[in-house]
Design a protein around this motif. Sequence first.
Motif, PDB file in Angstrom:
ATOM      1  N   ARG A   4      24.438 -28.073  16.168  1.00  0.00           N
ATOM      2  CA  ARG A   4      23.697 -29.500  16.751  1.00  0.00           C
ATOM      3  C   ARG A   4      22.514 -29.308  17.483  1.00  0.00           C
ATOM      4  N   THR A   5      21.428 -30.346  17.595  1.00  0.00           N
ATOM      5  CA  THR A   5      20.381 -30.418  18.244  1.00  0.00           C
ATOM      6  C   THR A   5      20.324 -31.645  18.771  1.00  0.00           C
ATOM      7  N   LEU A   6      19.139 -32.136  19.578  1.00  0.00           N
ATOM      8  CA  LEU A   6      18.953 -33.372  19.951  1.00  0.00           C
ATOM      9  C   LEU A   6      18.398 -34.414  19.079  1.00  0.00           C
ATOM     10  N   LYS A   7      18.478 -35.722  19.026  1.00  0.00           N
ATOM     11  CA  LYS A   7      17.704 -36.684  18.245  1.00  0.00           C
ATOM     12  C   LYS A   7      16.279 -36.788  18.694  1.00  0.00           C
ATOM     13  N   GLN A   8      16.251 -36.556  20.066  1.00  0.00           N
ATOM     14  CA  GLN A   8      14.515 -36.673  20.506  1.00  0.00           C
ATOM     15  C   GLN A   8      14.471 -36.212  21.651  1.00  0.00           C
ATOM     16  N   ALA A   9      13.189 -36.047  22.199  1.00  0.00           N
ATOM     17  CA  ALA A   9      12.915 -35.361  23.502  1.00  0.00           C
ATOM     18  C   ALA A   9      13.240 -36.244  24.645  1.00  0.00           C
ATOM     19  N   ILE A  10      13.742 -35.543  25.630  1.00  0.00           N
ATOM     20  CA  ILE A  10      13.971 -36.261  26.934  1.00  0.00           C
ATOM     21  C   ILE A  10      13.428 -35.434  27.994  1.00  0.00           C
ATOM     22  N   SER A  11      13.236 -36.173  29.236  1.00  0.00           N
ATOM     23  CA  SER A  11      12.701 -35.481  30.286  1.00  0.00           C
ATOM     24  C   SER A  11      13.305 -35.943  31.685  1.00  0.00           C
ATOM     25  N   ALA A  12      13.645 -35.037  32.720  1.00  0.00           N
ATOM     26  CA  ALA A  12      14.059 -35.484  34.131  1.00  0.00           C
ATOM     27  C   ALA A  12      13.396 -34.720  35.062  1.00  0.00           C
ATOM     28  N   THR A  13      13.402 -35.234  36.415  1.00  0.00           N
ATOM     29  CA  THR A  13      12.551 -34.431  37.314  1.00  0.00           C
ATOM     30  C   THR A  13      13.637 -34.247  38.434  1.00  0.00           C
TER      31      THR A  13
END
Length: 303
Positions: A4-13
Motif C-alpha cells: 500500500r501507498t498513498l493516492k496523493q501527497a499531503i502536508s501538515a505543519t
Amino acid sequence: MLQRTLKQAISATGVGLHSGERVKLTLHPAAPDTGIVFRRTDLPAQDEVAVRPALVNDTRLSSTLVTETGVRVGTIEHLMSAFAGLGIDNVIVDVTGAEMPIMDGSSAPFIFLLQTAGIEEQPAAKKFIRVRQTIEVIEGDKWVKLVPHDGFSVQLSIEFNHPAFNRAPQMVSVDFASHSYIEEISRARTFGFMHEVEYMRSHGLGRGGNLNNAIVIDDEYVLNPEGLRFPDEFVRHKILDAIGDLYIVGHPLIAAFSGHKSGHAMNNKLLRVMLETPGAWEFVTFDNPEDAPGSFHPLPEVA
C-alpha cells in the motif's frame, strides 16, 4: 495481500515535541518496495534516510534515526505507528527539520492525514516478517519479547509508583485479530511529569511540550483539564509507541510482542537481536488475502 501507498501527497505543519521548532511534514506516494524513506528538505543535499533498525541511534524519550554523516530524523514512532495501523508499506516523508511534528501527542492526527490523502494498493505482494522462535531482551526488571504467533498481538505493562498511575490499569493486552488500532490505540497520548521538564529542557528535550500535545502529571494528578481519553491511556500509549518502534523493521510482524517497563531502546534492541539471530524469522507473502492471519484482515479498506 498487496502493498500500500498513498493516492496523493499531503502536508501538515506542527511543532517538534523536543526541539520546539515549527516543521512542515509532506507525505508522498512511493513505488512498490520503496519502504518508508525520510527526506530532510531543509538540508542542501535533501538527504534521504531509509528506515531500518540499525539507524536508531538516539532513544532519549523517542526513536531517532541518525545516519553515519550525522543526519537526524527524530520522534518518528507516532508516524510509524500510524503507517503500521493502516498497513502502509511505501511512502516518502519530507520534513523541514530534524524532528516530526508532535501534533496532539498521539497518532490519530497522522491517521487522519493518511486517510485524507487516500490509500491505494500496489501491484506487488506485501512482505511480512514471521517470527519463528522466541526472541527476548532482559535488562534488570525490564524485558521485551517476540514469540511465534499466527497474527499480531501486543501485551505491555508499566510500573509507576505514583497516585495518577495507581488509579489506572497498568497492563493492557490487545490482539489485533479482534481489536481496532484506530479505535483503541491511535488516540492515546504521550505523557510526562512536571518534575522532568527542567531536566529534559537542560538536555535540549521537551521544548515543544504542553497540555495540548501531552498528558502532564504533577505530584498527584493529571493536569490536563479534559483528563484522560482512556482509563488506561498511559499504557495504551506505550503500545502505540511499541507498534511504531517495531515497524521500523520495515514490514508487519507476524508475532506476539510483550514487555514490561519497556521503551524505545529495548524495542529497537529486540529488533536487532531478531535480525541477527539465524533462523529466528522469515519473509512471507500471501497470494490470497484470506490466507493472511486474522490480525491483518481488519486493516481499513482501500477506498
